[in-house]
Write a protein that holds these residues in place. Structure first.
Motif, PDB file in Angstrom:
ATOM      1  N   UNK A  78      20.002  38.951  50.571  1.00 37.78           N
ATOM      2  CA  UNK A  78      20.417  37.768  51.413  1.00 37.78           C
ATOM      3  C   UNK A  78      18.703  37.148  51.098  1.00 37.78           C
ATOM      4  N   UNK A  79      17.174  37.127  51.174  1.00 39.63           N
ATOM      5  CA  UNK A  79      16.192  37.012  50.749  1.00 39.63           C
ATOM      6  C   UNK A  79      16.988  35.483  49.604  1.00 39.63           C
ATOM      7  N   UNK A  80      17.569  36.206  48.210  1.00 42.20           N
ATOM      8  CA  UNK A  80      17.767  35.119  47.605  1.00 42.20           C
ATOM      9  C   UNK A  80      18.819  34.039  47.990  1.00 42.20           C
ATOM     10  N   UNK A  81      19.507  34.287  48.926  1.00 42.77           N
ATOM     11  CA  UNK A  81      20.494  33.748  49.042  1.00 42.77           C
ATOM     12  C   UNK A  81      20.087  32.620  49.781  1.00 42.77           C
ATOM     13  N   UNK A  82      19.261  33.030  50.857  1.00 50.41           N
ATOM     14  CA  UNK A  82      18.033  31.712  51.648  1.00 50.41           C
ATOM     15  C   UNK A  82      17.764  31.006  50.259  1.00 50.41           C
ATOM     16  N   UNK A  83      17.452  31.267  49.668  1.00 47.13           N
ATOM     17  CA  UNK A  83      15.739  30.954  48.296  1.00 47.13           C
ATOM     18  C   UNK A  83      16.594  29.678  47.793  1.00 47.13           C
ATOM     19  N   UNK A  84      18.110  30.274  47.406  1.00 43.23           N
ATOM     20  CA  UNK A  84      19.000  28.943  46.800  1.00 43.23           C
ATOM     21  C   UNK A  84      19.601  28.519  47.666  1.00 43.23           C
ATOM     22  N   UNK A 124       3.900  27.100  38.208  1.00 44.03           N
ATOM     23  CA  UNK A 124       4.585  27.450  36.639  1.00 44.03           C
ATOM     24  C   UNK A 124       6.171  27.772  36.728  1.00 44.03           C
ATOM     25  N   UNK A 125       6.440  28.171  37.665  1.00 43.64           N
ATOM     26  CA  UNK A 125       7.137  28.830  38.544  1.00 43.64           C
ATOM     27  C   UNK A 125       8.265  28.607  39.224  1.00 43.64           C
ATOM     28  N   UNK A 126       9.278  28.426  39.232  1.00 41.17           N
ATOM     29  CA  UNK A 126      10.140  27.583  39.903  1.00 41.17           C
ATOM     30  C   UNK A 126      10.199  28.803  41.285  1.00 41.17           C
ATOM     31  N   UNK A 127       9.864  28.267  42.872  1.00 43.36           N
ATOM     32  CA  UNK A 127       9.885  28.901  44.149  1.00 43.36           C
ATOM     33  C   UNK A 127       9.903  30.369  43.637  1.00 43.36           C
ATOM     34  N   UNK A 128       8.884  30.180  43.122  1.00 43.78           N
ATOM     35  CA  UNK A 128       7.829  31.958  42.635  1.00 43.78           C
ATOM     36  C   UNK A 128       7.817  32.723  43.832  1.00 43.78           C
ATOM     37  N   UNK A 188      15.070  26.263  34.125  1.00 46.27           N
ATOM     38  CA  UNK A 188      16.329  26.646  33.759  1.00 46.27           C
ATOM     39  C   UNK A 188      16.834  27.977  35.108  1.00 46.27           C
ATOM     40  N   UNK A 189      15.879  27.884  35.529  1.00 47.95           N
ATOM     41  CA  UNK A 189      16.117  28.940  37.015  1.00 47.95           C
ATOM     42  C   UNK A 189      16.588  27.600  38.394  1.00 47.95           C
ATOM     43  N   UNK A 190      16.273  28.674  39.279  1.00 52.20           N
ATOM     44  CA  UNK A 190      16.419  28.123  40.617  1.00 52.20           C
ATOM     45  C   UNK A 190      15.618  28.725  40.971  1.00 52.20           C
ATOM     46  N   UNK A 191      15.401  30.166  41.114  1.00 54.92           N
ATOM     47  CA  UNK A 191      14.068  31.061  42.323  1.00 54.92           C
ATOM     48  C   UNK A 191      13.626  32.015  40.959  1.00 54.92           C
ATOM     49  N   UNK A 192      12.210  32.369  41.093  1.00 57.30           N
ATOM     50  CA  UNK A 192      11.594  33.526  40.219  1.00 57.30           C
ATOM     51  C   UNK A 192      11.103  34.399  40.904  1.00 57.30           C
ATOM     52  N   UNK A 193      11.657  35.638  40.732  1.00 59.87           N
ATOM     53  CA  UNK A 193      11.215  36.716  41.015  1.00 59.87           C
ATOM     54  C   UNK A 193       9.792  37.197  40.335  1.00 59.87           C
TER      55      UNK A 193
END
Length: 793
Positions: free
Chosen positions: A573-579, A748-752, A719-724
């Protein structure tokens, strides 16, 4: 490849959490390690039980004495008066002096030798040997000894009442097992001795005991230190004796015998004074008796030769006056002689001679001073029994003796002056009486002179006999100066205290594991809590995932751990919100600082969770240096993968594999290992492949190599929208946190976002969903249970 996104990512974390101490959480953290506490408690209580079994008991043995201050020799008033006149009464004792006498080496050595405290008899057991004091089957008699007696140990095997076997123990060795008869003199290197049986011998037939011998002087010194003698009450001359002993009966015997020895010593001192006076009186009686016999013989011869039968009244009166005057003159001369003897003594430096008696001198002041000097000399003689004469401890008493002598010199000068005056006056009277008697017939005057001398000697003889009888009576009835208030008695068991020992074992069993855990925590350089991450970084923690101990790492739909499944649903769910709720073509990058922090586990289960929710998911293993995803999904080992496709050695369709978890979950393995993995990622074909997959998949999960080792993750971030960013509990080092924070701050990392992985539920204080989800009964797995149990240590 497109440039990296630089849009600022707002923080979602909060710094307002309660940092106060939470007892429940802390207790829960330690209760997780309950096997460690149980093991420690079993160990400490076992040690406590063994100690209570083996520890020798300790008792406090005490006794009390009352020192009599009014030390007259007898209760008879006439005898007391006579003894005071003869200077043999004693002054009040000082309690401090008596304390030193009781603790003296002379008395304690007598106790040690009388009770044979230098010999110890024990049962011959390997463990917990029993001391046989008071019930030993044998008793040693030491005929001669030398210092080699220290540390001598013997094993005595008692065959019967007449025979025994003797074995000397030297360390772990046994020497000279010989047969002896009881009562036989034995010659050893430390002296000659013999053994005799006691009434307890029959209880030890065909059994052995141990006998240990110690140097007598060492034992005396030891008991001098152990025995405590102190004033109980400052207002009362009461002395308390105490000793700490393992055997109560031995402690009571020691104190009682010490009291007996002390009383005998005080009686002996008093008798010594009385005997000195009796010897003086006996010598005077012998002299007077001879003189009286001579005078009586003269009277008898005089009467026989001259036939004198009567003296007229006038002559008798004159003669009686002269007789009285002569008597007084003789008494004055005797007193003057006694005074001269005393003066000669105090003017000399003698200490070992007896102080002269003040016999006949009725001056109370002089009598008191001589009494005081006598007591000081006796005290000094008592101290000489234990201490060399040149010891500074004699300075106070020597000063007192010299002061007493100085006072006596002054007093005796005055007494002699008075006696000389009296003597001169009596001489004048004598001249007048002599002149009057010249008129008496010569024969009558001569007889009266003889009779007068006879009467004087008779009176003196009777006086001496009477006083000697009274002094002899007091000598026979001499009693000790110390009255026993309480004979020696043993108090309750002092040590070991069972409750205290068990309490210490309980505390030790709890403290030792806590100290061990704290020690491990202090020296553990791994991240142990969410708070450490929050305090060291500004990166938000998007999810927390508990540790999974199951063999199957894909727990989605497996229902082996409902709590972890729900945690991945929360992460989904949190990934969906981050995207920003995008429905298609979402790219999520998963990375970490170093290897083995759980990137593959998080990516696999996140992909499975997205797939079961109806989304088409593909997982790309971009760690071209090691294979992990294919093993997790138990996929067949293909000869081609991502590296082969980027090198144009395989088509896209050939490298995509469908997992058994869900038909919509696909995986691309890393392929053959290449020496230039970073260059392949930077190739335009990889970017085109990602663009193509966005149109075909809802979610694309890229698992990159560790960021601290290689820069692939930073390249892939564009290339990524979110970084875990995966941080593993009790594995990732605290030293990584500043590095992670710098990565976040530099964008350095998008939406880390940080995923805190591998949380051990109970020690970290997490109770995710406890009591909400039903527990699913799992098949019995002994290895899993054993691992979980050992993990709690």
């Amino acid at each position: 490849m497109h440039s990296k996104k630089t849009d600022n990512y707002p923080m979602v974390r909060s710094f307002n959490e309660d940092d106060s101490f939470k007892p429940r959480e802390t207790i829960s953290k330690y209760l997780y390690h309950w096997p460690l506490f149980l093991l420690a408690l079993l160990f400490t209580f076992s040690v406590a039980v063994v100690y209570l079994k083996l520890a020798k008991p300790v008792y406090d043995v005490t006794a009390e004495l009352l020192i009599k201050e009014d030390n007259t020799v007898t209760n008879n008033s006439r005898a007391a008066s006579v003894l005071q006149e003869l200077d043999i009464s004693e002054t009040d004792k000082l309690v401090d002096n008596e304390i030193e006498v009781i603790k003296s080496r002379n008395l304690i050595s007598q106790v040690v030798n009388d009770l044979q405290l230098w010999a110890t008899y024990q049962s011959n057991k390997r463990i917990a040997k029993e001391n046989l004091y008071g019930k030993s089957p044998v008793k040693i008699t030491l005929l001669t000894s030398n210092p080699k007696i220290e540390g001598k140990n013997f094993v005595i095997f008692i065959k019967d009442t007449t025979t025994f076997y003797l074995t000397e123990k030297k360390g772990a060795q046994s020497v000279a097992n010989k047969e002896y008869k009881f009562g036989t003199v034995i010659h050893s290197d430390f002296g000659t001795w013999k053994l005799d049986v006691t009434p307890h011998a029959s209880e030890y037939f065909d059994n052995s005991i141990m006998m240990s011998l110690r140097d007598v002087n060492a034992v005396i010194t030891e008991y001098q230190k152990q025995i405590t003698v102190a004033l109980v009450n400052k207002k009362s001359p009461t002395i308390g004796l105490s000793i700490t002993e393992q055997i109560p009966d031995r402690g009571k015997d020691i104190l009682n015998h010490l009291i007996t020895v002390y009383n005998l010593a005080t009686i002996a001192d008093k008798n010594r004074i009385t005997q000195s006076t009796l010897r003086f009186i006996d010598s005077r009686i012998s002299t007077v008796s001879l003189e009286l016999d001579s005078v009586e013989h003269q009277a008898e011869v005089f009467k026989s030769n001259r036939g004198i039968t009567d003296i007229n009244s006038k002559s008798r009166v004159s003669l009686e006056d002269q007789q009285d005057n002569v008597r007084r003159l003789n008494e004055a001369r005797v007193k003057l002689q006694v005074a001269g003897t005393i003066e000669n003594y105090v003017n000399s430096n003698a200490h070992n001679k007896s102080v002269p008696s003040t016999f006949g001198i009725d001056d109370p002041g002089l009598n008191s001073l001589v009494e005081k000097l006598t007591m000081l000399e006796l005290d000094r003689d008592g101290m000489l029994a234990n201490t060399p004469e040149n010891n500074p401890i004699f300075d106070p008493i020597n000063s007192q003796i010299e002061a007493a002598k100085a006072a006596i010199r002054v007093k005796i000068t005055n007494v002699k002056a008075g006696l000389l005056s009296t003597l001169e006056q009596l001489q004048g009277y004598k001249s007048s009486f002599d002149q009057a008697i010249r008129n008496i017939p010569t024969q009558e005057r001569e007889f009266i002179g003889i009779q007068r001398q006879q009467n004087l000697l008779e009176n003196l003889y009777n006086y001496l006999l009477k006083n000697r009888e009274q002094i002899s009576l007091s000598y026979a009835s001499t009693i000790a100066d110390a009255r026993i208030i309480d004979s020696a008695y043993a108090g309750p068991l002092k040590w070991p205290n069972k409750m205290l020992v068990l309490g210490m074992a309980l505390i030790g069993g709890l403290v030792l594991p806590i100290m061990l855990l704290l020690f491990r925590q202090v020296f553990n350089d791994c991240i142990a809590s969410r708070k450490e991450i929050e305090n060291a970084t500004e990166a938000p923690i998007v999810a927390e995932v508990n540790a999974v101990y199951a063999r199957n790492q894909i727990i989605i739909l497996d229902q082996s751990d409902v709590e972890v499944e729900e945690q991945f649903r929360f992460l989904r769910t949190k990934i969906l919100l981050q995207h920003n709720n995008n429905e298609k073509g979402r790219v999520t990058l998963i990375t970490s600082t170093v290897a083995r922090e759980g990137k593959a586990f998080i990516g696999s289960n996140l992909g499975a969770s997205l797939a079961v929710s109806g989304r088409k998911v593909i997982i790309i293993d971009l760690d071209l240096r090691r294979q992990r995803i294919a093993k997790i999904f138990d996929l067949p080992q293909l000869s081609v993968g991502l590296s082969d496709h980027l090198k144009q050695e395989a088509t896209f369709k050939e490298i995509v594999q469908v997992t058994h978890v869900h038909p919509d979950l696909h995986v691309i393995s890393n392929g053959h290992v290449t020496h230039y993995p970073t260059e392949l990622i930077e190739h335009l074909d990889f970017e085109n492949m990602i663009r193509m997959m966005r149109s075909n998949y809802d979610d694309i999960i890229i698992i990159s190599p560790p960021l601290k080792l290689v820069t692939d993750a930073i390249i892939l971030s564009g290339l990524s929208g979110v970084c875990l960013y995966v941080v593993r509990h009790n594995f990732s080092k605290r030293a990584f946190l500043p590095y992670i924070n710098r990565i976040f701050q530099s964008n350095d990392l998008n939406k880390m976002n940080i995923v805190f992985n591998g949380i051990r539920e109970k020690p970290a204080g997490y109770d995710y969903g406890k009591g909400y989800y039903p527990k699913i009964k799992q098949p019995f797995d002994l290895i899993k249970l054993l691992k979980d149990f050992l993990r709690r240590f």
